[in-house]
Design a protein around this motif. Structure first.
Motif, mmCIF file in Angstrom:
data_model
loop_
_atom_site.group_PDB
_atom_site.id
_atom_site.type_symbol
_atom_site.label_atom_id
_atom_site.label_comp_id
_atom_site.label_asym_id
_atom_site.label_seq_id
_atom_site.Cartn_x
_atom_site.Cartn_y
_atom_site.Cartn_z
ATOM 1 N N TRP A 128 -5.852 1.363 2.797
ATOM 2 C CA TRP A 128 -5.495 -0.039 2.602
ATOM 3 C C TRP A 128 -6.714 -0.875 2.280
ATOM 4 O O TRP A 128 -6.682 -1.726 1.398
ATOM 5 N N ALA A 179 -7.595 -0.450 -1.286
ATOM 6 C CA ALA A 179 -6.508 -0.505 -2.253
ATOM 7 C C ALA A 179 -6.856 -1.327 -3.486
ATOM 8 O O ALA A 179 -6.346 -1.082 -4.569
ATOM 9 N N THR A 222 -2.733 1.997 -4.920
ATOM 10 C CA THR A 222 -2.030 2.053 -3.646
ATOM 11 C C THR A 222 -2.325 3.340 -2.907
ATOM 12 O O THR A 222 -2.812 4.310 -3.477
ATOM 13 N N CYS A 223 -1.983 3.342 -1.619
ATOM 14 C CA CYS A 223 -2.226 4.523 -0.793
ATOM 15 C C CYS A 223 -1.511 5.739 -1.342
ATOM 16 O O CYS A 223 -1.997 6.859 -1.232
ATOM 17 N N GLY A 249 0.778 -1.230 0.000
ATOM 18 C CA GLY A 249 0.000 0.000 0.000
ATOM 19 C C GLY A 249 0.807 1.276 0.000
ATOM 20 O O GLY A 249 0.342 2.307 -0.494
#
Length: 221
Positions: free
Chosen positions: A199, A202, A207-208, A59
């Motif tokens: 997360w 995701a 992704t974060c 993440g």
């Protein structure tokens, strides 16, 4: 997904954090045993520390991101970060644990085992813990705190966790492998609510790092 979108997290993604009743029990356990205070939206149930590390790496890391790891340190953590393209940066430890004053610049994450440094056994003193949290705020890095056996103290009371000192810059990992049995394969991750929300989403937002979140004092990612 950014923090402004937390109220829009779908119910099925909230369920990915783990059963609410189990998260409530973990929150109570950590309050009693480790002096931690957190809300339900800061907790995720995992299959153990390794699974939590995988979640963090997938993440938060992009290929080439620099990750500080204790030298010597936990090989599984190194393997997980390396598998996601991170540049591993060995960070010296001494008899007390991670040497904070020697941490290099430009780290995205630093992974540490402050309660019982693995494998040398040092216990990070409170002044170093405070210095590490201050370093993270100043540099924009995040700290991954592996508290794999922090409950076991027979000489003095457990020292305060890094997460308890500054939950905005610390991701906290715990496990039942020492207190119950490794066969259970259960653990937990504590972090800022916006990271946890990122997360859990995701799989459909990327992704974060894709939402441009920043760590306190750091640049957007």
């Amino acid at each position: 997904m950014c923090s402004s979108d937390l109220a829009q997290v779908p119910d099925d993604l909230i369920a990915q954090r783990g059963q609410a009743a189990l998260r409530d029990q973990i929150i109570g356990y950590l309050r009693r045993g480790r002096g931690l205070r957190c809300a339900g939206d800061q907790v995720m149930i995992t299959r153990g520390v390794a699974a939590g590390l995988e979640l963090i790496a997938s993440g938060l890391l992009r290929p080439g991101d620099r990750v500080g790891v204790e030298e010597p340190g936990y090989q599984t953590a190194r393997s997980v970060f390396a598998a996601h393209g991170a540049e591993l940066v060995p960070c010296r430890v001494d008899a007390d644990g991670l040497v904070v004053d020697e941490l290099p610049a430009g780290l995205r994450l630093v992974y540490t085992t402050p309660a019982h440094q693995y494998p040398l056994g040092g216990r990070l003193p409170v002044p170093r813990r405070q210095a590490l949290a201050a370093w993270a705020r100043a540099t924009g890095a995040l700290i991954v705190e592996d508290d794999y056996d922090g409950e076991f103290r027979y000489d003095v009371a457990p020292l305060p966790t890094l997460f308890g000192l500054d939950p905005d810059v610390v991701i906290y990992l715990g496990t039942t492998s020492k207190t119950l049995t490794p066969a259970l394969g259960a653990g937990w991750l504590l972090a800022r609510a916006d990271l946890v929300a990122c997360w859990t989403g995701a799989t459909w937002t990327g992704t974060c790092g894709g939402c441009g979140m920043s760590t306190p004092g750091g640049a957007a990612r």
